[in-house]
Design a protein around this motif. Structure first.
Motif, PDB file in Angstrom:
ATOM      1  N   ARG A 126       0.813  -1.220   0.000  1.00 26.16           N
ATOM      2  CA  ARG A 126       0.000   0.000   0.000  1.00 26.16           C
ATOM      3  C   ARG A 126       0.848   1.272   0.000  1.00 26.16           C
ATOM      4  O   ARG A 126       0.490   2.282  -0.591  1.00 26.16           O
ATOM      5  CB  ARG A 126      -0.928   0.032   1.226  1.00 26.16           C
ATOM      6  CG  ARG A 126      -2.258  -0.664   1.071  1.00 26.16           C
ATOM      7  CD  ARG A 126      -3.071  -0.204  -0.118  1.00 26.16           C
ATOM      8  NE  ARG A 126      -3.528   1.189  -0.066  1.00 26.16           N
ATOM      9  CZ  ARG A 126      -4.744   1.564   0.217  1.00 26.16           C
ATOM     10  NH1 ARG A 126      -5.663   0.683   0.499  1.00 26.16           N
ATOM     11  NH2 ARG A 126      -5.084   2.842   0.213  1.00 26.16           N
ATOM     12  N   GLU A 127       2.007   1.216   0.680  1.00 28.84           N
ATOM     13  CA  GLU A 127       2.759   2.467   0.852  1.00 28.84           C
ATOM     14  C   GLU A 127       3.497   2.924  -0.424  1.00 28.84           C
ATOM     15  O   GLU A 127       4.065   3.997  -0.466  1.00 28.84           O
ATOM     16  CB  GLU A 127       3.752   2.330   2.018  1.00 28.84           C
ATOM     17  CG  GLU A 127       4.845   1.271   1.829  1.00 28.84           C
ATOM     18  CD  GLU A 127       4.374  -0.145   2.185  1.00 28.84           C
ATOM     19  OE1 GLU A 127       5.205  -1.058   2.153  1.00 28.84           O
ATOM     20  OE2 GLU A 127       3.169  -0.317   2.477  1.00 28.84           O
ATOM     21  N   GLU A 128       3.438   2.096  -1.474  1.00 29.21           N
ATOM     22  CA  GLU A 128       4.202   2.459  -2.670  1.00 29.21           C
ATOM     23  C   GLU A 128       3.413   3.336  -3.633  1.00 29.21           C
ATOM     24  O   GLU A 128       3.584   3.276  -4.839  1.00 29.21           O
ATOM     25  CB  GLU A 128       4.685   1.194  -3.388  1.00 29.21           C
ATOM     26  CG  GLU A 128       5.529   0.318  -2.491  1.00 29.21           C
ATOM     27  CD  GLU A 128       6.299  -0.732  -3.272  1.00 29.21           C
ATOM     28  OE1 GLU A 128       7.401  -0.416  -3.728  1.00 29.21           O
ATOM     29  OE2 GLU A 128       5.794  -1.854  -3.419  1.00 29.21           O
ATOM     30  N   GLN A 129       2.552   4.175  -3.029  1.00 31.29           N
ATOM     31  CA  GLN A 129       1.684   5.037  -3.815  1.00 31.29           C
ATOM     32  C   GLN A 129       2.463   5.958  -4.753  1.00 31.29           C
ATOM     33  O   GLN A 129       3.468   6.530  -4.342  1.00 31.29           O
ATOM     34  CB  GLN A 129       0.904   5.900  -2.841  1.00 31.29           C
ATOM     35  CG  GLN A 129      -0.500   6.170  -3.254  1.00 31.29           C
ATOM     36  CD  GLN A 129      -1.208   6.878  -2.132  1.00 31.29           C
ATOM     37  OE1 GLN A 129      -1.445   6.317  -1.088  1.00 31.29           O
ATOM     38  NE2 GLN A 129      -1.509   8.150  -2.340  1.00 31.29           N
ATOM     39  N   GLY A 130       1.971   6.073  -5.994  1.00 25.17           N
ATOM     40  CA  GLY A 130       2.555   7.046  -6.915  1.00 25.17           C
ATOM     41  C   GLY A 130       3.837   6.624  -7.583  1.00 25.17           C
ATOM     42  O   GLY A 130       4.373   7.346  -8.402  1.00 25.17           O
ATOM     43  N   MET A 170       0.269   2.656  -8.096  1.00 23.74           N
ATOM     44  CA  MET A 170      -0.695   2.604  -6.989  1.00 23.74           C
ATOM     45  C   MET A 170      -1.327   3.982  -6.814  1.00 23.74           C
ATOM     46  O   MET A 170      -0.631   4.991  -6.716  1.00 23.74           O
ATOM     47  CB  MET A 170       0.045   2.194  -5.706  1.00 23.74           C
ATOM     48  CG  MET A 170      -0.767   2.362  -4.448  1.00 23.74           C
ATOM     49  SD  MET A 170      -1.941   1.040  -4.153  1.00 23.74           S
ATOM     50  CE  MET A 170      -0.851  -0.319  -3.745  1.00 23.74           C
ATOM     51  N   ARG A 171      -2.666   4.031  -6.775  1.00 23.57           N
ATOM     52  CA  ARG A 171      -3.360   5.306  -6.556  1.00 23.57           C
ATOM     53  C   ARG A 171      -3.771   5.434  -5.101  1.00 23.57           C
ATOM     54  O   ARG A 171      -3.770   4.456  -4.357  1.00 23.57           O
ATOM     55  CB  ARG A 171      -4.592   5.367  -7.454  1.00 23.57           C
ATOM     56  CG  ARG A 171      -4.215   5.401  -8.923  1.00 23.57           C
ATOM     57  CD  ARG A 171      -5.471   5.373  -9.778  1.00 23.57           C
ATOM     58  NE  ARG A 171      -5.259   6.092 -11.030  1.00 23.57           N
ATOM     59  CZ  ARG A 171      -6.205   6.318 -11.924  1.00 23.57           C
ATOM     60  NH1 ARG A 171      -7.439   5.915 -11.689  1.00 23.57           N
ATOM     61  NH2 ARG A 171      -5.938   6.957 -13.033  1.00 23.57           N
ATOM     62  N   SER A 172      -4.194   6.631  -4.739  1.00 18.22           N
ATOM     63  CA  SER A 172      -4.513   6.883  -3.331  1.00 18.22           C
ATOM     64  C   SER A 172      -5.676   6.022  -2.844  1.00 18.22           C
ATOM     65  O   SER A 172      -5.782   5.715  -1.665  1.00 18.22           O
ATOM     66  CB  SER A 172      -4.838   8.362  -3.122  1.00 18.22           C
ATOM     67  OG  SER A 172      -5.867   8.733  -4.020  1.00 18.22           O
ATOM     68  N   ASP A 173      -6.566   5.603  -3.768  1.00 18.27           N
ATOM     69  CA  ASP A 173      -7.703   4.774  -3.328  1.00 18.27           C
ATOM     70  C   ASP A 173      -7.353   3.287  -3.296  1.00 18.27           C
ATOM     71  O   ASP A 173      -8.231   2.437  -3.106  1.00 18.27           O
ATOM     72  CB  ASP A 173      -8.915   4.997  -4.244  1.00 18.27           C
ATOM     73  CG  ASP A 173      -8.632   4.602  -5.690  1.00 18.27           C
ATOM     74  OD1 ASP A 173      -7.498   4.161  -5.991  1.00 18.27           O
ATOM     75  OD2 ASP A 173      -9.544   4.726  -6.531  1.00 18.27           O
ATOM     76  N   GLY A 174      -6.070   2.970  -3.494  1.00 16.04           N
ATOM     77  CA  GLY A 174      -5.656   1.563  -3.411  1.00 16.04           C
ATOM     78  C   GLY A 174      -5.740   0.805  -4.730  1.00 16.04           C
ATOM     79  O   GLY A 174      -5.283  -0.327  -4.833  1.00 16.04           O
ATOM     80  N   THR A 175      -6.335   1.443  -5.762  1.00 15.37           N
ATOM     81  CA  THR A 175      -6.364   0.759  -7.061  1.00 15.37           C
ATOM     82  C   THR A 175      -5.016   0.964  -7.758  1.00 15.37           C
ATOM     83  O   THR A 175      -4.283   1.908  -7.455  1.00 15.37           O
ATOM     84  CB  THR A 175      -7.490   1.304  -7.973  1.00 15.37           C
ATOM     85  OG1 THR A 175      -7.238   2.692  -8.226  1.00 15.37           O
ATOM     86  CG2 THR A 175      -8.857   1.140  -7.336  1.00 15.37           C
ATOM     87  N   ILE A 176      -4.721   0.066  -8.685  1.00 17.09           N
ATOM     88  CA  ILE A 176      -3.444   0.134  -9.391  1.00 17.09           C
ATOM     89  C   ILE A 176      -3.719   0.380 -10.865  1.00 17.09           C
ATOM     90  O   ILE A 176      -4.443  -0.393 -11.503  1.00 17.09           O
ATOM     91  CB  ILE A 176      -2.641  -1.165  -9.167  1.00 17.09           C
ATOM     92  CG1 ILE A 176      -2.268  -1.248  -7.685  1.00 17.09           C
ATOM     93  CG2 ILE A 176      -1.390  -1.199 -10.040  1.00 17.09           C
ATOM     94  CD1 ILE A 176      -2.183  -2.631  -7.163  1.00 17.09           C
TER      95      ILE A 176
END
Length: 535
Positions: free
Chosen positions: A380-384, A399-405
């Motif tokens: 989860r923490e690998e956002q952006g 990874m987006r902020s809403d958890g979708t990839i």
């Protein structure tokens, strides 16, 4: 890679014309030398009857199923074809009208029946077509001609006789299955179709049919659902034409082209509608990518609940799927956008004059060969940041902020209105594994006019093409004891309406795309979709 030819003479119209079946095989005239390792049959399926009496079929996927066979024996070749005696075909021929509704053709009720018996026919529900015009594949020791409904038809591949109609609903929870199963090296068959899932909502089931049984019983009787994928919309499953399978995973790509089930169930009985009327596109949905483990023990798979998303596409054919260093690589033939490509495959469109054909293709979604890469290890923490670290691809997963990839593909081939379609690979050796080469039929504004080889690693392409010649899906047959992936031949049926012998089976060297031999016959041949080489 792009077509070198225009088709102002409109010879392609010939591949959408009715032909007769043959009473017995005819000898073909061979030019060149047939490789000695070709000893079996090339089997192909497609539409052959484009009208019944004075009632036309309207869509490319409506004509009645015709099975073609080229037999190889001692350097000689014979050609044979027979209509498959499906219920749809037999009843149409008997009653001289369209009796069962096809993909884009509505069957009007029998005018001879009175209003009461018509009402009761409606009350019983819809008769689903068994017109198996799309493909043929083995299950155990038997062969089945198939379409995309719940009915498959057992055929004798030597005599081309129709043996029996099988309803897969009797064995497994499925509304229909695709014409593109995956077949493992031991003969196990996997396929996908939509079904009623939990809580009266739609889902997609992957079905496993085991290989030949020791006790000679029918493997279909032992069919099992191995994993279920959820549907993005409760009553609207996506249209699914094929799926991906690597050594350990299934990949299912859920596109925004939807089947409106409620419309499907109500429309039929009330007014003259067909399957095509029940498709709609959800412009807001985009594309969802689903993955599942193939076997976590006891023959059961497991859905992996990550939300992978991408821009809207149409997708009919997966090329190949493989795993590499914690990633799944999925190569697919896509059409960009959400409008349904089948809207452009009405026979009236395909039989138009060349300038009209080109004009229609200008409006349609554009074809593109794409590589999507799906990460298996997600935090989860690998956002952006881009989660893909395979050195050889530019495909990304964010990874987006809403958890979708969000997946962005690498483009392997793109040419305006030039499609790389009906793809094939050296499936025996490289299906589900890392590979280099794909072969396909080149569509020029939807008209098939060349055979293409693509190196998916370097993007280099090779083409076989001749003027006013309309080939079909190329099937790869490996040279015995081959070392190289592309050591083999491609088999394709070519229609050249202007020639004295208007149809031939062409054998191409898969390494350099040069002609090895051709076997010509003096009978017209219609379009074929898919098929197989049976050794």
């Amino acid at each position: 890679m792009v077509s070198r030819f225009e088709h102002p003479a409109g010879g392609y119209k010939k591949i959408f014309e009715t032909v007769e079946e043959l009473a017995e095989p005819v000898a073909a005239t061979v030019t060149g030398r047939i490789p000695s390792f070709l000893k079996g049959s090339l089997l192909r399926l497609g539409p052959g009857l484009f009208e019944v009496g004075d009632e036309p079929f309207y869509h490319l996927f409506d004509g009645q199923a015709l099975m073609h066979k080229f037999d190889f024996k001692n350097g000689q070749v014979t050609y044979f074809r027979k209509y498959i005696k499906t219920d749809a075909y037999v009843r149409a021929i008997t009653e001289k009208r369209v009796v069962i509704t096809e993909f884009g053709t509505f069957a009007y009720p029998d005018p001879c029946k009175n209003i009461f018996s018509r009402f009761f026919t409606y009350f019983k529900g819809v008769e689903v077509t068994d017109n198996c015009l799309v493909n043929v594949y083995p299950i155990g020791e038997d062969f089945y001609a198939v379409t995309e409904t719940n009915y498959i038809t057992k055929v004798n591949t030597d005599t081309l006789e129709t043996l029996k109609k099988v309803d897969l609903c009797n064995y497994v929870n499925i509304n229909g299955v695709t014409a593109h199963p995956h077949i493992e090296r031991d003969g196990t068959v996997f396929n996908i179709g939509n079904c009623m899932g939990k809580g009266a909502s739609l889902a997609y089931n992957i079905v496993r049919i085991p290989p030949t049984q020791k006790d000679k019983s029918d493997p279909i009787e032992k069919s099992k659902v191995v994993v279920q994928f959820p549907s993005a919309e409760r009553f609207k499953p996506s249209y699914v034409h094929s799926f991906g399978m690597s050594e350990n995973y299934f990949v299912f790509i859920e596109t925004p082209v939807k089947i409106n089930l409620l419309k499907f169930l109500s429309a039929w009985s009330i007014r003259g509608s067909n399957y095509m009327d029940c498709f709609e596109s959800n412009e807001l949905l985009g594309t969802l990518f689903h993955i599942a483990r193939k076997d976590i023990g006891g023959g059961q798979g497991e859905y992996i609940d990550h939300q992978f998303r991408g821009a809207p596409i149409n997708l009919f054919h997966h090329i190949n799927t493989y795993e590499d260093q914690g990633f799944i690589v999925a190569d697919v033939c896509t059409w960009k956008g959400f409008e349904f490509v089948y809207n452009y495959l009405w026979l009236a469109n395909l039989r138009s004059n060349w300038e009209e054909v080109k004009k229609a293709a200008m409006m349609a979604p554009q074809p593109e060969v794409r590589r999507y890469v799906i990460p298996l290890d997600i935090h989860r923490e690998e956002q952006g940041k881009n989660l893909i670290c395979l050195p050889y691809t530019t495909a990304t997963a964010m990874m987006r902020s809403d958890g979708t990839i969000w997946l962005e593909p690498e483009v392997l081939f793109s040419g305006p209105r030039q499609a790389f379609e009906f793809p094939q690979i050296n499936y025996q050796k490289h299906g589900g594994r890392n590979y280099s080469f794909a072969y396909a039929l080149g569509l020029n504004h939807f008209i098939p006019d060349r055979i293409i080889k693509l190196n998916v690693k370097t993007k280099e392409t090779w083409v076989w093409q001749e003027p006013d010649s309309y080939p079909s899906e190329p099937l790869f047959v490996q040279t015995p004891n081959a070392v190289d992936e592309d050591d083999g031949v491609l088999l394709t049926i070519v229609v050249s309406p202007g020639a004295q012998k208007s149809g031939y089976m062409l054998i191409i060297n898969a390494k350099d795309m040069s002609e090895i031999a051709r076997a010509e016959v003096e009978c017209p041949m219609p379009v074929t979709f898919h098929g197989m080489y049976k050794p």
